[in-house]
Design a protein around this motif. Structure first.
Motif, PDB file in Angstrom:
ATOM      1  N   GLN A  15     -25.905  -8.963  -8.595  1.00 39.79           N
ATOM      2  CA  GLN A  15     -25.469  -9.018  -7.307  1.00 39.79           C
ATOM      3  C   GLN A  15     -25.775  -8.163  -6.453  1.00 39.79           C
ATOM      4  N   SER A  17     -25.897  -7.129  -1.961  1.00 43.61           N
ATOM      5  CA  SER A  17     -26.183  -7.376  -1.087  1.00 43.61           C
ATOM      6  C   SER A  17     -26.595  -6.402   0.318  1.00 43.61           C
ATOM      7  N   SER A  19     -26.336  -7.268   3.015  1.00 49.01           N
ATOM      8  CA  SER A  19     -25.567  -8.709   4.409  1.00 49.01           C
ATOM      9  C   SER A  19     -24.340  -7.818   3.881  1.00 49.01           C
ATOM     10  N   LYS A  49     -31.617  -1.837  -7.308  1.00 45.88           N
ATOM     11  CA  LYS A  49     -31.203  -2.585  -8.411  1.00 45.88           C
ATOM     12  C   LYS A  49     -32.151  -2.290  -9.272  1.00 45.88           C
ATOM     13  N   ASP A  58     -32.749  -1.929  -1.890  1.00 44.13           N
ATOM     14  CA  ASP A  58     -32.886  -2.662  -1.040  1.00 44.13           C
ATOM     15  C   ASP A  58     -31.152  -1.823  -0.060  1.00 44.13           C
TER      16      ASP A  58
END
Ligand code: SF4
Length: 131
Positions: A15, A17, A19, A49, A58
């Motif tokens: 994972q 992100s 953010s 990814k 990303d």
């Protein structure tokens, strides 16, 4: 990059992100740290990814389309709440990371869990730390 600048890419099988790069005390400051300290002109940072069913970039960039599917800061829903442009984003990273580094070097060891319930939910040390 075609425009002579550079992209910083972190390959991820788990994972990750965008953010986690944003706001105070970013959860995953590795790429922001590289970006603010790079000697080169960096115009994008991205996770690549490598997950079954999710093979893509990303990230964030100075402009859209520098990397496939990577948006400019001004059109990224989460990033534009923190900065209006790439330059503002990088300046914010520099200020935040400088402040964290200075606090660490000064021995600031206050117990301040970032997201109290979430941060501490799997920890058994509350009786010791007082959180
Ligand atoms: S309970 Fe655990 S995770 Fe939370 S602040 Fe204390 S030591 Fe840190």
């Amino acid at each position: 990059m075609p425009n002579g600048s550079y992209a910083l890419i972190d390959y991820k099988t788990g994972q990750a992100s965008v953010s986690a790069w944003l706001g105070e005390r970013p959860d995953d400051p590795q790429l922001p740290l590289y970006a603010v300290n790079a000697g080169e002109n960096v115009s994008a940072v991205a996770f690549a990814k490598l997950r079954t069913g999710e093979m893509r970039f990303d990230g964030l960039a100075r402009n859209a389309d520098l990397l496939p599917r990577v948006r400019g800061v001004d059109t990224h829903n989460a990033a534009r709440k923190h900065a209006a442009s790439w330059d503002e984003l990088v300046a914010g990273w520099r200020a935040e990371l400088d402040a964290l580094g200075q606090a660490f070097a000064a021995g600031d060891s206050r117990v301040v869990p970032k997201h109290l319930l979430k941060t501490c939910e799997r920890c058994d040390l509350q009786p010791l730390c007082g959180a």
